[in-house]
Design a protein around this motif. Structure first.
Motif, mmCIF file in Angstrom:
data_model
loop_
_atom_site.group_PDB
_atom_site.id
_atom_site.type_symbol
_atom_site.label_atom_id
_atom_site.label_comp_id
_atom_site.label_asym_id
_atom_site.label_seq_id
_atom_site.Cartn_x
_atom_site.Cartn_y
_atom_site.Cartn_z
ATOM 1 N N ALA A 182 -10.800 19.874 66.193
ATOM 2 C CA ALA A 182 -11.907 19.145 65.564
ATOM 3 C C ALA A 182 -12.915 20.160 65.038
ATOM 4 N N VAL A 183 -13.203 20.067 63.734
ATOM 5 C CA VAL A 183 -14.124 21.005 63.078
ATOM 6 C C VAL A 183 -15.383 20.249 62.672
ATOM 7 N N ASP A 184 -16.529 20.817 62.998
ATOM 8 C CA ASP A 184 -17.790 20.216 62.545
ATOM 9 C C ASP A 184 -18.842 21.325 62.476
ATOM 10 N N CYS A 185 -19.800 21.174 61.554
ATOM 11 C CA CYS A 185 -20.846 22.201 61.458
ATOM 12 C C CYS A 185 -22.069 21.818 62.287
ATOM 13 N N SER A 186 -22.027 20.671 62.969
ATOM 14 C CA SER A 186 -23.154 20.263 63.807
ATOM 15 C C SER A 186 -22.797 20.452 65.285
ATOM 16 N N ALA A 187 -23.556 21.321 65.956
ATOM 17 C CA ALA A 187 -23.291 21.590 67.382
ATOM 18 C C ALA A 187 -23.524 20.327 68.204
ATOM 19 N N ILE B 55 -9.060 17.306 62.559
ATOM 20 C CA ILE B 55 -10.029 16.267 62.207
ATOM 21 C C ILE B 55 -11.314 16.952 61.773
ATOM 22 N N LEU B 56 -11.724 16.637 60.553
ATOM 23 C CA LEU B 56 -12.892 17.301 59.962
ATOM 24 C C LEU B 56 -14.084 16.352 60.012
ATOM 25 N N GLY B 57 -15.188 16.814 60.599
ATOM 26 C CA GLY B 57 -16.433 16.035 60.596
ATOM 27 C C GLY B 57 -16.278 14.662 61.200
ATOM 28 N N ASP B 58 -15.761 14.597 62.446
ATOM 29 C CA ASP B 58 -15.602 13.281 63.080
ATOM 30 C C ASP B 58 -16.921 12.779 63.660
ATOM 31 N N GLY B 59 -17.979 13.561 63.531
ATOM 32 C CA GLY B 59 -19.261 13.104 64.052
ATOM 33 C C GLY B 59 -19.241 13.053 65.562
ATOM 34 N N LEU C 112 -1.131 15.931 60.706
ATOM 35 C CA LEU C 112 -2.110 14.880 60.419
ATOM 36 C C LEU C 112 -3.478 15.528 60.173
ATOM 37 N N VAL C 113 -4.163 15.051 59.128
ATOM 38 C CA VAL C 113 -5.562 15.428 58.893
ATOM 39 C C VAL C 113 -6.360 14.129 58.794
ATOM 40 N N VAL C 114 -7.545 14.114 59.418
ATOM 41 C CA VAL C 114 -8.390 12.909 59.346
ATOM 42 C C VAL C 114 -9.758 13.302 58.798
ATOM 43 N N THR C 115 -10.187 12.588 57.777
ATOM 44 C CA THR C 115 -11.531 12.785 57.210
ATOM 45 C C THR C 115 -12.162 11.405 56.982
ATOM 46 N N HIS C 116 -12.899 10.932 57.968
ATOM 47 C CA HIS C 116 -13.586 9.646 57.816
ATOM 48 C C HIS C 116 -15.024 9.910 57.365
ATOM 49 N N PHE C 117 -15.415 9.337 56.238
ATOM 50 C CA PHE C 117 -16.778 9.450 55.735
ATOM 51 C C PHE C 117 -17.242 10.914 55.763
ATOM 52 N N PHE C 118 -16.364 11.775 55.303
ATOM 53 C CA PHE C 118 -16.599 13.214 55.321
ATOM 54 C C PHE C 118 -16.580 13.780 53.904
ATOM 55 N N PHE C 119 -15.633 13.336 53.087
ATOM 56 C CA PHE C 119 -15.560 13.832 51.703
ATOM 57 C C PHE C 119 -16.857 13.529 50.950
ATOM 58 N N ASP C 120 -17.586 12.476 51.384
ATOM 59 C CA ASP C 120 -18.814 12.141 50.653
ATOM 60 C C ASP C 120 -19.926 13.177 50.871
ATOM 61 N N CYS C 121 -19.660 14.194 51.701
ATOM 62 C CA CYS C 121 -20.611 15.300 51.882
ATOM 63 C C CYS C 121 -20.279 16.471 50.955
ATOM 64 N N HIS D 251 -9.313 21.053 70.862
ATOM 65 C CA HIS D 251 -9.902 22.356 70.567
ATOM 66 C C HIS D 251 -10.997 22.101 69.535
ATOM 67 N N THR D 252 -12.214 22.564 69.798
ATOM 68 C CA THR D 252 -13.296 22.303 68.837
ATOM 69 C C THR D 252 -13.719 23.610 68.162
ATOM 70 N N VAL D 253 -14.093 23.494 66.904
ATOM 71 C CA VAL D 253 -14.532 24.667 66.140
ATOM 72 C C VAL D 253 -15.851 24.323 65.452
ATOM 73 N N LEU D 254 -16.894 25.066 65.805
ATOM 74 C CA LEU D 254 -18.208 24.855 65.197
ATOM 75 C C LEU D 254 -18.317 25.755 63.967
ATOM 76 N N THR D 255 -18.123 25.176 62.815
ATOM 77 C CA THR D 255 -18.214 25.974 61.578
ATOM 78 C C THR D 255 -18.315 25.059 60.363
ATOM 79 N N ASP D 256 -18.717 25.642 59.258
ATOM 80 C CA ASP D 256 -18.684 24.939 57.987
ATOM 81 C C ASP D 256 -17.208 24.771 57.600
ATOM 82 N N ALA D 257 -16.804 23.549 57.334
ATOM 83 C CA ALA D 257 -15.388 23.300 56.995
ATOM 84 C C ALA D 257 -14.952 24.130 55.789
ATOM 85 N N LEU D 258 -15.916 24.474 54.925
ATOM 86 C CA LEU D 258 -15.561 25.239 53.717
ATOM 87 C C LEU D 258 -15.241 26.691 54.028
ATOM 88 N N SER D 259 -15.518 27.114 55.276
ATOM 89 C CA SER D 259 -15.114 28.490 55.622
ATOM 90 C C SER D 259 -14.067 28.483 56.738
#
Ligand SMILES: C[S@@+](CC[C@H](N)C(=O)[O-])C[C@H]1O[C@@H](n2cnc3c(N)ncnc32)[C@H](O)[C@@H]1O
Length: 223
Positions: A68-73, A45-49, A110-119, A91-99
């Motif tokens: 769960a990946v997000d760049c916001s701690a 799950i990318l950027g689930d906020g 399964l991959v989930v991107t809710h209101f994430f691609f708009d970034c 399992h959480t990963v603090l990083t820029d999804a692009l890296s």
């Protein structure tokens, strides 16, 4: 390429701001296809906020393990707090999804991107797909929700809303993106859309996509 936005500043007030601006519409959009995700076993799950969607998904699918990946701690902290009862499956990963490159052999179904691609821009979404693609099961599901600009009467109000949201996010988080990417054309290269549901007169969309490798192979064999 856009620089990584700073959602830390907005994280604790994100839910309140969402309810004040959009009511329960985003929540309804995110949750629409949840009943279709109950057989998934290994999700990204990318950027689930703040983790509201993820907590509900983990509660309803007790066999699911999630990265769960997000760049916001701060967002990730809120997500972990909300998902505390299911911490052994998270399992959480603090990083820029692009890296972010998933470890070889991960096999997400399964991959989930809710209101994430708009970034992101379209080339950035292509880059995300390039990194994650090799670690997806052939028939993996991809759930995506986002804003959209519909045709007809709602076109102008939608444009104004989206522009206002981008302006607010630029001021608060430093997000550089100014227009919605066409995620459909990016996903279509490897996935096919199984179902789409529109909300708010077409201003919000939630879509369930599935890996098309097997589908495309079958089509090619028929021809
Ligand atoms: C607009 S919020 C959406 C949050 C939630 N998915 C929702 O449905 O409301 C975008 C989320 O993606 C994260 N994010 C934005 N750009 C990112 C990037 N380049 N890498 C990782 N996370 C990112 C933000 O920190 C935030 O948690």
């Amino acid at each position: 390429m856009s620089s990584k936005p700073g959602f830390d500043r907005i994280a604790k007030r994100y839910r309140l701001l969402e309810y004040l601006t959009m009511g329960r519409m985003l929540e309804q959009t995110r949750l629409h296809f949840l009943p279709r995700l109950l057989t998934a076993r290994n999700a990204l799950i990318l950027g689930d906020g703040d983790g509201r969607f993820l907590a509900q998904l983990l509660a309803e699918n007790s066999n699911l393990h999630v990265t769960a990946v997000d760049c916001s701690a701060t967002m990730l902290n809120l997500l972990r707090q909300r998902c505390t009862p299911y911490g052994d499956r998270l399992h959480t990963v603090l990083t820029d999804a692009l890296s972010f490159t998933p470890p070889a052999g991960t096999g997400y179904d399964l991959v989930v991107t809710h209101f994430f691609f708009d970034c992101f821009t379209e080339p950035e979404i292509d880059e995300l797909l390039r990194r994650i693609g090799p670690e997806l099961e052939p028939s993996a599901l991809w759930l995506v929700s986002d804003f959209r600009i519909p045709a007809g009467l709602m076109r102008l109000p939608a444009k104004i809303l989206v522009r206002a949201l981008y302006l607010a996010f630029r001021v608060i988080t430093g997000l550089c993106i100014t227009r919605l990417p066409d995620h459909t054309s990016c996903l279509s290269t490897r996935f096919r859309c199984l179902e789409r549901k529109l909300f708010l007169s077409g201003v919000l969309t939630t879509e369930l996509w599935q890996g098309a490798d097997l589908f495309l192979e079958a089509q090619a064999q028929k021809e």
